[in-house]
Design an enzyme around this catalytic site. Structure first.
Site: not given
Ligand code: LMR
Length: 394
Positions: A127, A208, A210, A243
């Site tokens: 990410w 993590d 999420a 989410k």
């Molecule tokens: C994403 O990866 O699109 C989401 O987790 C939103 C973000 O905060 O980046």
């Protein structure tokens, strides 16, 4: 002081979100930021969340501070949702945090405070906000290979080989499920191998988490994390409710510490609370209070699980439908991996100039690394999107 300040580079995901908002085309389609959309293209408030919110409105008596740890009942519910009975709760400490990012950040600062020389190992790719938030905590980072974008395959052997260079006390950041941005997850045997590696090398796993419930189910998605928690002496977890409860803007998350013994957990938690106090003092209440109400009321909880199952099943259907549409349009199996991956995201494995072309010619927004938000696809536009992609690639 500000005369020589240079503008910060735009965040890949948030920059694209702003660009999308300014695009005047009616048929534009945002497959960038990770937000779930229903078949009408909306992100509605879940019914269980709405009911809890109404009850909260009626029953809330004060807006006085919630305390540095946050809502303790919320914390206990999150611990049981995430950890099940994998670990004895007297070795665990949990606090509420402003979203998964808030949890990741305060835990990273805790690492910075207690183990400033540790290197945090993170997946390549990961990410895009992981690296900046670890840098903010002044931590050293290194990446391990995780995914072969060209062939749509997990690189587990490469990952393990790279991690053989990790030093005792280093931190291993892994995604609990629905890997962002690839959708390629570890299986249980691989989680077990990671647990062995952490034990053998003295690494601290940092998970993590999420997308709990967005992969194969609440229990299934937590199985790898729980296996790890049942084996290692210490662990950190950053969980998000954005989410799975659809409470994105409310910023609801939880930071968890597992230590080898209760006294160590308590001492480490006081450090985490001291980090938190210095950063934002106390967390916001509203979203966590809603999640707590949903999780503690059997009727609301079962309504939420049904809604979560609906979201997941829709994503799974979109995955297979989209892979089929791409197969038809490209006359190849190049994109078949999409059907096997999990969660909101997959990487198409196409070039940046192809992504630019798809955006310019068709108003379809995909992140520059070719990450596509499967949950943003409207049911009736799968063929159209597949055609736009295939006609824009070499
Ligand atoms: C994403 O990866 O699109 C989401 O987790 C939103 C973000 O905060 O980046």
């Amino acid at each position: 002081m500000f005369e020589n300040v240079q503008a910060a580079p735009a965040d890949k995901i948030l920059g694209l979100m702003m660009q999308f908002r300014e695009d005047p085309r009616d048929n534009k389609l945002d497959l960038g930021v990770g937000v779930y959309k229903d078949s009408h293209g909306d992100t509605p408030v879940l019914a269980a969340v709405k009911s809890a919110e109404l009850r909260l409105f009626d029953s809330q008596k004060t807006k006085a501070y919630v305390g540095v740890q946050g809502d303790k009942e919320f914390c206990a519910e999150m611990a049981s949702l995430v950890l099940g009975d994998s670990v004895s709760m007297d070795r665990a400490r949990i606090c509420q945090a402003p979203g998964g990012t808030g949890a990741l950040s305060i835990l990273s600062m805790l690492i910075g405070r207690t183990a400033p020389d540790a290197t945090v190992w993170l997946s390549d790719p990961t990410w895009p906000n992981h690296m900046p938030l670890l840098k903010n905590a002044r931590l050293k980072t290194q990446q391990y290979p995780y995914y072969d974008t060209k062939n749509g395959k997990l690189l587990f052997d490469g990952m393990m080989e790279a991690l053989s260079a990790a030093k005792p006390g280093d931190v291993l950041l892994v995604h609990g499920c629905c890997h962002n941005p690839t959708g390629a997850d570890l299986d249980l045997a691989q989680w077990a191998a990671i647990a062995d590696l952490c034990l053998e090398k003295g690494l601290l796993p940092f998970v993590d988490f999420a997308y709990l419930g967005f992969g194969d189910g609440l229990e299934e998605d937590a199985a790898g994390l729980r296996l790890l928690a049942s084996k290692v002496p210490e662990m950190l977890i950053a969980a998000s409710c954005s989410k799975n409860f659809g409470v994105y803007r409310e910023r609801v998350g939880a930071a968890m510490i597992i230590a080898a013994a209760p006294a160590q957990a308590e001492a480490t938690f006081t450090q985490l609370m001291s980090v938190t106090r210095a950063v934002y003092s106390m967390p916001p209440d509203h979203g966590a209070a809603i999640v707590r109400m949903v999780l503690t009321d059997p009727h609301l909880k079962s309504e939420w699980i049904t809604e979560l199952n609906d979201m997941r099943n829709r994503m799974l259907k979109l995955r297979s439908g989209f892979a089929e549409a791409l197969r038809r349009e490209s006359n190849s199996s190049r994109f078949d991996f999409i059907a096997d991956q999990r969660g909101m995201f997959s990487r198409l494995g196409i070039a940046p100039e192809e992504i630019d072309r798809i955006r310019a010619d068709h108003g379809i927004y995909i992140v520059g690394d070719s990450r596509i938000n499967i949950a943003g696809l409207p049911d009736n536009r799968l063929d159209e999107v597949a055609r736009a992609i295939v006609s824009s690639i070499e």
